[in-house]
Enzyme design. Structure first.
Site, PDB file in Angstrom:
ATOM      1  CB  SER A  14     140.040  -6.443 -61.423  1.00  0.00           C
ATOM      2  OG  SER A  14     141.318  -6.318 -62.737  1.00  0.00           O
ATOM      3  CE  LYS A  65     137.453 -12.734 -70.482  1.00  0.00           C
ATOM      4  NZ  LYS A  65     139.104 -13.808 -70.529  1.00  0.00           N
ATOM      5  CG  ASN A  86     140.978 -10.772 -73.996  1.00  0.00           C
ATOM      6  OD1 ASN A  86     141.177 -11.289 -74.927  1.00  0.00           O
ATOM      7  ND2 ASN A  86     142.255 -10.335 -73.129  1.00  0.00           N
ATOM      8  N   GLY A 227     147.041 -18.995 -63.131  1.00  0.00           N
ATOM      9  CA  GLY A 227     146.643 -17.683 -64.589  1.00  0.00           C
ATOM     10  C   GLY A 227     147.532 -16.610 -64.230  1.00  0.00           C
TER      11      GLY A 227
END
Length: 244
Positions: A14, A65, A86, A227
């Site tokens: 992450s 989510k 989120n 992203g």
């Protein structure tokens, strides 16, 4: 000590932990730490909250989510409209309120790329991220459809994507995790040879920096973006939500 963290599954890769740890160091926030909370099942979430009384804010990622919503006390108006969360803020009364900053991050990241001919978008995937993306597209007055393995309303199956699809949709957005490290050789099964310089290929994946999806679209002249900027924008929005 104030604890922030990320809830998800298999999230060692992450971005969030590294980002916020560096943010805390750079702003001298010595009373703040950020942890990864890797849950094999969303049913473990209540125990996580019980065992960590110092948590004051959480991010949520794949695949929770949508399923996390039933464990929250309330939702912001936009999170309710989107149907995915989120960001979780712990209120002064100890209640858990869900927000969505993904739509904000995506909208801010896509907007500088848009030209007059970018009227319609095809969203690959139908999960929580795609819900936030579709909400942002609505706010930008861009019409959209979804692509999925399953046939459903406002959705085309991958095997039906053809030259006409690319004529009709000038923005193709990958909202699936396909191509994320370590599976860097994978890519959504679409006919990439129909991309042109009039198309935008946007991939919510940020690791690797250039996925096969982006690489193949770029070879045909498409404008490409990963992203990463979306993540930064949504993270800063999350920080504001936690500290408002």
């Amino acid at each position: 000590m104030k604890v922030y963290g990320l809830v998800g599954k298999n999230i060692a890769y992450s971005f969030s932990k590294k980002y916020f740890t560096e943010r805390f160091a750079n702003t001298n926030a010595i009373d703040c730490i950020y942890e990864n909370f890797d849950l094999q099942s969303i049913e473990d979430f209540p125990k996580l909250i019980q065992d960590n009384p110092n948590i004051v804010g959480l991010n949520v990622t794949i695949p929770y989510k949508e399923t996390i919503i039933s464990y929250l006390d309330s939702l912001s108006k936009k999170a309710s409209q989107i149907g995915a969360v989120n960001v979780i803020r712990f209120t002064k009364k100890g209640k858990l309120k869900g927000y969505n900053s993904d739509y904000f991050g995506f909208k801010k990241s896509l907007k500088p790329l848009l030209e007059a001919h970018h009227k319609r978008a095809l969203i690959l995937g139908t999960g929580g991220a795609s819900k936030a993306v579709s909400f942002a597209l609505e706010e930008l007055d861009i019409t959209f459809s979804f692509a999925s393995r399953e046939d459903r309303k406002n959705t085309i199956t991958y095997d039906r994507i053809n030259e006409t699809t690319f004529d009709n949709f000038q923005i193709i957005i990958n909202c699936t995790p396909i191509g994320t490290s370590p599976n860097v050789k994978e890519f959504p099964t679409i006919p990439y040879h129909y991309f042109t310089e009039k198309h935008i290929a946007f991939d919510l994946v940020y690791n690797p920096e250039e996925t096969q999806f982006l690489k193949k679209a770029k070879q045909k002249g498409a404008i490409t973006k990963n992203g990463m900027s979306m993540l930064v924008f949504q993270a800063e929005k999350a920080w504001k939500i936690w500290n408002k």
